[in-house]
Design an enzyme around this catalytic site. Structure first.
Site, PDB file in Angstrom:
ATOM      1  CG  ASP A  12      -1.802   1.120   1.398  1.00 38.48           C
ATOM      2  OD1 ASP A  12      -1.622   2.141   0.697  1.00 38.48           O
ATOM      3  OD2 ASP A  12      -2.714   1.024   2.229  1.00 38.48           O
ATOM      4  CB  ILE A  13       1.517   3.927  -2.468  1.00 36.67           C
ATOM      5  CG1 ILE A  13       2.782   4.727  -2.789  1.00 36.67           C
ATOM      6  CG2 ILE A  13       0.261   4.783  -2.505  1.00 36.67           C
ATOM      7  CD1 ILE A  13       2.931   5.122  -4.236  1.00 36.67           C
ATOM      8  CG  ASN A  26      -9.077  13.828 -10.266  1.00 36.62           C
ATOM      9  OD1 ASN A  26      -9.052  15.038 -10.026  1.00 36.62           O
ATOM     10  ND2 ASN A  26      -9.729  12.974  -9.514  1.00 36.62           N
ATOM     11  N   GLY A  34      -9.484   5.202  -6.149  1.00 37.59           N
ATOM     12  CA  GLY A  34      -8.217   4.488  -6.284  1.00 37.59           C
ATOM     13  C   GLY A  34      -7.162   4.957  -5.308  1.00 37.59           C
ATOM     14  CB  VAL A  35      -3.498   5.211  -5.754  1.00 34.93           C
ATOM     15  CG1 VAL A  35      -3.225   6.248  -6.776  1.00 34.93           C
ATOM     16  CG2 VAL A  35      -2.347   5.069  -4.822  1.00 34.93           C
ATOM     17  CG  ASP A  36      -6.572  11.329  -5.870  1.00 33.24           C
ATOM     18  OD1 ASP A  36      -5.973  11.875  -4.923  1.00 33.24           O
ATOM     19  OD2 ASP A  36      -7.192  11.969  -6.736  1.00 33.24           O
ATOM     20  CB  SER A 124      -2.356   5.671 -16.523  1.00 35.27           C
ATOM     21  OG  SER A 124      -2.276   7.082 -16.595  1.00 35.27           O
ATOM     22  CB  THR A 125      -2.435   0.491 -14.168  1.00 39.68           C
ATOM     23  OG1 THR A 125      -2.293   0.668 -12.748  1.00 39.68           O
ATOM     24  CG2 THR A 125      -1.115   0.699 -14.860  1.00 39.68           C
TER      25      THR A 125
HETATM   26  P1  ADP Z   1      -5.487   6.077 -12.456  1.00 42.92           P
HETATM   27  O1  ADP Z   1      -6.666   7.017 -12.433  1.00 42.92           O
HETATM   28  O2  ADP Z   1      -4.184   6.804 -12.766  1.00 42.92           O
HETATM   29  O3  ADP Z   1      -5.724   4.879 -13.312  1.00 42.92           O
HETATM   30  P2  ADP Z   1      -5.985   4.588  -9.989  1.00 42.92           P
HETATM   31  O4  ADP Z   1      -5.842   5.127  -8.614  1.00 42.92           O
HETATM   32  O5  ADP Z   1      -7.364   4.226 -10.431  1.00 42.92           O
HETATM   33  O6  ADP Z   1      -5.278   5.654 -10.952  1.00 42.92           O
HETATM   34  O7  ADP Z   1      -5.081   3.304 -10.133  1.00 42.92           O
HETATM   35  C1  ADP Z   1      -3.700   3.303 -10.263  1.00 42.92           C
HETATM   36  C2  ADP Z   1      -3.133   2.022  -9.683  1.00 42.92           C
HETATM   37  O8  ADP Z   1      -3.004   2.162  -8.267  1.00 42.92           O
HETATM   38  C3  ADP Z   1      -3.994   0.777  -9.902  1.00 42.92           C
HETATM   39  O9  ADP Z   1      -3.159  -0.270 -10.385  1.00 42.92           O
HETATM   40  C4  ADP Z   1      -4.523   0.452  -8.509  1.00 42.92           C
HETATM   41  O10 ADP Z   1      -4.690  -0.941  -8.305  1.00 42.92           O
HETATM   42  C5  ADP Z   1      -3.405   0.964  -7.622  1.00 42.92           C
HETATM   43  N1  ADP Z   1      -3.750   1.286  -6.228  1.00 42.92           N
HETATM   44  C6  ADP Z   1      -4.950   1.562  -5.679  1.00 42.92           C
HETATM   45  N2  ADP Z   1      -4.813   1.810  -4.353  1.00 42.92           N
HETATM   46  C7  ADP Z   1      -3.487   1.699  -4.066  1.00 42.92           C
HETATM   47  C8  ADP Z   1      -2.697   1.822  -2.878  1.00 42.92           C
HETATM   48  N3  ADP Z   1      -3.236   2.139  -1.713  1.00 42.92           N
HETATM   49  N4  ADP Z   1      -1.351   1.639  -2.979  1.00 42.92           N
HETATM   50  C9  ADP Z   1      -0.769   1.333  -4.161  1.00 42.92           C
HETATM   51  N5  ADP Z   1      -1.448   1.201  -5.301  1.00 42.92           N
HETATM   52  C10 ADP Z   1      -2.797   1.377  -5.268  1.00 42.92           C
END
Ligand code: ADP
Length: 177
Positions: A12-13, A26, A34-36, A124-125
């Site tokens: 987890d980042i 975004n 997501g990660v945001d 972006s994934t």
């Molecule tokens: P984007 O809009 O750039 O596609 P996302 O947040 O939807 O960004 O996803 C980017 C990547 O981050 C995905 O592969 C997702 O599985 C991953 N991700 C989501 N939550 C976390 C987290 N807490 N730590 C690391 N990676 C994460």
């Protein structure tokens, strides 16, 4: 300039103890899924406050795709969050240069901060739909080619399959441009 050491971990980042973590934001900078969403939830309201201040000053129209900007990391273990906006994947248009720019510009921001260790998610994934293997190839090749004072770039992958794909990209030689 020395090259950064590239590492790949599954995790987890928001839990990374690197000097900076990169957010796949975004362009509104005002949070998302997501990660945001995870970064804002774990880091607390200080990050959103700093993002609002950026919107009120330099980034009135939001952060353009491919660019990067830093804020506090609030209560996260990292000191800074570097927000960058990945391109939405397109089958008809090659947006790889923008995905590469996210990485080079995030490292440039890290250099201005003096951050020596930086954690990246797979930009972006997720919601933006970029195929994982292609994103991994671009991310690793771009970081390998970057001129930066950053000593460690850590790719942090949330799930096992993404981790495997990045680990594989790391063992593959970068193809010539
Ligand atoms: P984007 O809009 O750039 O596609 P996302 O947040 O939807 O960004 O996803 C980017 C990547 O981050 C995905 O592969 C997702 O599985 C991953 N991700 C989501 N939550 C976390 C987290 N807490 N730590 C690391 N990676 C994460």
């Amino acid at each position: 300039m020395p090259k950064p050491r590239i590492t790949v971990v599954r995790g987890d980042i928001t839990k990374q103890d690197t000097d900076a973590i990169v957010n796949a934001a975004n362009s509104s900078l005002l949070g998302g899924g997501g990660v945001d969403g995870a970064i804002h939830r774990a880091g607390g309201p200080e990050i959103l406050e700093a993002c609002r201040a950026l919107r009120a000053s330099h980034y009135g129209r939001g952060l353009p795709t491919g660019q990067a900007v830093a804020t506090t990391a609030g209560r996260l273990p990292a000191r800074w969050v570097i927000h960058t906006v990945g391109p939405v994947y397109s089958r008809n248009e090659d947006r790889s240069a923008l995905l590469a720019a996210c990485h080079t510009n995030s490292l440039k921001v890290a250099d201005t901060l003096g951050a020596k260790t930086v954690a990246f998610p797979a930009i972006s994934t997720g919601i933006f739909g970029w195929p994982m293997a292609d994103a991994a190839r671009i991310a690793v090749a771009t970081v390998r080619a970057a001129a930066t004072e950053v000593e460690e770039v850590r790719f942090v992958l949330f799930d096992e399959s993404a981790y495997q794909v990045f680990a594989q990209a790391l063992t593959s030689p970068t193809p010539p441009p």
